[in-house]
Motif scaffolding. Structure first.
Motif, PDB file in Angstrom:
ATOM      1  N   ASP A 493       0.845  -1.192   0.000  1.00  0.00           N
ATOM      2  CA  ASP A 493       0.000   0.000   0.000  1.00  0.00           C
ATOM      3  C   ASP A 493       0.880   1.240   0.000  1.00  0.00           C
ATOM      4  N   LEU A 494       0.383   2.264  -0.662  1.00  0.00           N
ATOM      5  CA  LEU A 494       1.087   3.546  -0.726  1.00  0.00           C
ATOM      6  C   LEU A 494       0.162   4.639  -0.214  1.00  0.00           C
ATOM      7  N   GLU A 495       0.624   5.353   0.800  1.00  0.00           N
ATOM      8  CA  GLU A 495      -0.062   6.550   1.263  1.00  0.00           C
ATOM      9  C   GLU A 495       0.619   7.753   0.629  1.00  0.00           C
ATOM     10  N   VAL A 496      -0.136   8.546  -0.135  1.00  0.00           N
ATOM     11  CA  VAL A 496       0.469   9.666  -0.843  1.00  0.00           C
ATOM     12  C   VAL A 496      -0.569  10.764  -1.020  1.00  0.00           C
ATOM     13  N   GLU A 497      -0.153  12.004  -0.906  1.00  0.00           N
ATOM     14  CA  GLU A 497      -1.063  13.136  -1.071  1.00  0.00           C
ATOM     15  C   GLU A 497      -1.479  13.266  -2.538  1.00  0.00           C
ATOM     16  N   PRO A 498      -2.703  13.758  -2.797  1.00  0.00           N
ATOM     17  CA  PRO A 498      -3.235  13.789  -4.169  1.00  0.00           C
ATOM     18  C   PRO A 498      -2.361  14.536  -5.168  1.00  0.00           C
ATOM     19  N   ARG A 499      -1.704  15.590  -4.745  1.00  0.00           N
ATOM     20  CA  ARG A 499      -0.929  16.393  -5.693  1.00  0.00           C
ATOM     21  C   ARG A 499       0.486  15.872  -5.894  1.00  0.00           C
ATOM     22  N   GLU A 500       0.848  14.817  -5.223  1.00  0.00           N
ATOM     23  CA  GLU A 500       2.203  14.292  -5.337  1.00  0.00           C
ATOM     24  C   GLU A 500       2.259  13.141  -6.342  1.00  0.00           C
TER      25      GLU A 500
END
Length: 532
Positions: A493-500
């Motif tokens: 799983d990857l947690e990442v902000e939408p703009r990144e």
């Protein structure tokens, strides 16, 4: 089916060996009476070098208003007559057909046949084509020329009149069928300033061809071509190998010499061009009834250090260029790995599209393999490019000499024996089953397979997932065998902000050694429509 179809037409838009003294009765009739001139590849190279110091002269466009009337429908009615094909009745292994000019191919290309070092031009004649009485093509002048050419199957085959195996048509584009008998992606002579901001891409043309047929289908057909464009000139020598065994696909040995007239911001050498709309992942899956639509599903690279890399393709929200620096790469290519018809369900046979692998025969030196991905909303557009960009500035006066081999096959010609390859990339919501799905959390499930490797994993032993991300946080990694097969799945799983935008790198490891090739991926959440 190996003929060029409607989608192919739209997508394409954007010493020489001798005949061993053929008797006059077997010489190609189209050029038999034309005056001849001495020809050699070396002289063509010298000519291209001289042209680079002269002002650019655009190719001849006969009667553009009339050419515009020869649209797709009209062009489809202009069929070269098989009985007029050079080498159809002897003197060569592969009958030669010519393409007529049309709305999407309006520049005249000169065709020459070469015998014993003497080149004779093939003059355009409307009688060479099946042409309806009301066709706009009947208005064209006698010096109109041709748009390109193709080679039919070996003339000892019963179906040669309907089956071709290589075609040169449009700018510097060319293509061949692979081992599965289907056209797909294309190659071209050179790419000039592709995807450079605020600058239009330039499409140099092959303006002249010199074709020397061989009597034996096991001997390559030698084709030379002159390249010309506002920023570049060049000479090419193609050795095209088909052979009687069609299952071996097509192999091309290519030499080229390129000369820059002016500075170029992005010089793409050995460019490959393909189409990727969507695969088993991607935002376009809900827009079309078919499970997948693509000519290629990934970029494969074999680096100078020996690493094997697989980069699945994207249909991005905006044009993207990814650069992979290397020193003397051993090869790269755009491949179609998914060969399951059920994954496409389309009669145009995406499961049979060829893979195209570049094998440098002369070291490329320092530079980068660059992958161009352009957004598309349909399958008629080529939106994928891959090419070699040499290190250093591409300045006016620079010269580049290349020697490489193109393999048009079902798979890459030199697969690694000791590592598994990627067979699928799947992306969905992350999180724990039975719990609310956390925002900005994405699950990746990447499948690897090669029975000779994966079956050696001891029962009860689980490989380690080695994964890194340029941004965000990787959590919940594990590997699991896929039931009813030799496939192993790496999950994280990857947690990442939408703009990144996250650059991901992953492989499976066992006992401290790589078990699989390296999987790379550029993740932009906008590629996945269901996530907003």
């Amino acid at each position: 089916m190996t003929s060029l179809n409607r989608r192919d037409l739209f997508r394409t838009t954007a010493g020489l060996a001798v005949f061993m003294g053929l008797p006059p009765a077997l010489r190609p009739a189209l050029a038999q009476e034309a005056p001849g001139t001495p020809f050699s590849y070396e002289e063509l190279v010298a000519r291209a070098r001289r042209m680079a110091k002269e002002a650019y002269v655009p190719p001849y466009r006969p009667m553009p208003d009339v050419i515009q009337q020869i649209d797709y429908e009209q062009h489809g009615k202009l069929k070269f007559k098989p009985d007029r094909a050079p080498y159809a009745n002897g003197g060569g292994a592969y009958p030669l057909n010519f393409f007529h000019l049309g709305q999407y191919f309006g520049k005249a290309v000169k065709m020459h046949l070469v015998e014993s070092g003497i080149a004779r031009e093939v003059p355009y004649n409307p009688s060479l084509f099946e042409m309806p009485e009301d066709s706009p093509a009947r208005k064209l002048p006698p010096d109109s020329g041709f748009a390109g050419f193709r080679l039919q199957e070996w003339n000892g085959a019963s179906d040669w009149r309907t089956q071709d195996w290589v075609a040169f048509l449009g700018a510097s584009y060319f293509r061949a069928i692979g081992a599965l008998g289907q056209y797909g992606l294309s190659a071209r002579g050179v790419a000039i300033d592709a995807a450079v901001p605020n600058k239009a891409e330039e499409f140099p043309d092959f303006t002249e061809f010199y074709i020397a047929e061989q009597a034996d289908p096991e001997t390559p057909v030698i084709v030379c071509a002159l390249l010309n464009g506002p920023s570049i000139t060049g000479a090419f020598r193609f050795a095209l190998k088909r052979g009687r065994d069609r299952s071996k696909g097509v192999v091309m040995d290519i030499e080229s010499a390129l000369y820059l007239r002016r500075d170029v911001e992005r010089l793409g050498l050995i460019p490959l061009t393909s189409m990727f709309w969507y695969g088993e992942y991607g935002r376009e899956r809900i827009r079309d009834w078919r499970p997948e639509v693509h000519d290629s599903d990934g970029l494969a690279m074999w680096t100078g250090s020996g690493e094997r890399i697989w980069r699945p393709l994207n249909n991005p929200p905006s044009a993207t260029v990814s650069a992979f620096e290397d020193n003397n790469p051993r090869g790269f290519g755009l491949l179609q790995r998914d060969r399951n018809f059920d994954h496409y369900q389309d009669g145009v046979m995406y499961d049979r599209r060829p893979s195209l692998w570049v094998e440098p025969l002369k070291p490329l030196g320092k530079g980068s393999i660059e992958l161009l991905e352009i957004p598309t909303d349909d399958e008629i557009h080529d939106n994928i490019g891959a090419f070699w960009v040499p290190a250093g500035k591409a300045k006016a006066g620079n010269e580049y000499t290349l020697n490489y081999r193109l393999h048009w096959l079902a798979d890459e010609p030199y697969p690694a024996e000791n590592i598994a390859t990627t067979t699928a990339t799947r992306i969905g919501n992350g999180g724990e089953p039975g719990k609310p799905r956390p925002p900005n959390n994405y699950r990746f499930a990447v499948e690897f397979n090669r029975p000779s490797v994966m079956t050696k994993i001891p029962y009860g032993v689980f490989p380690e997932v080695k994964v890194t991300a340029s941004t965000g946080r990787v959590i919940r990694t594990f590997a699991e065998p896929v039931p009813n097969g030799n496939i192993w799945r790496a999950v994280f799983d990857l947690e990442v902000e939408p703009r990144e935008i996250a650059e991901l790198r992953m492989y499976l490891e066992l006992n401290g050694e790589p078990l699989t090739e390296t999987w790379l991926y550029q993740f932009d959440h906008r590629n996945i429509s269901t996530f907003g």
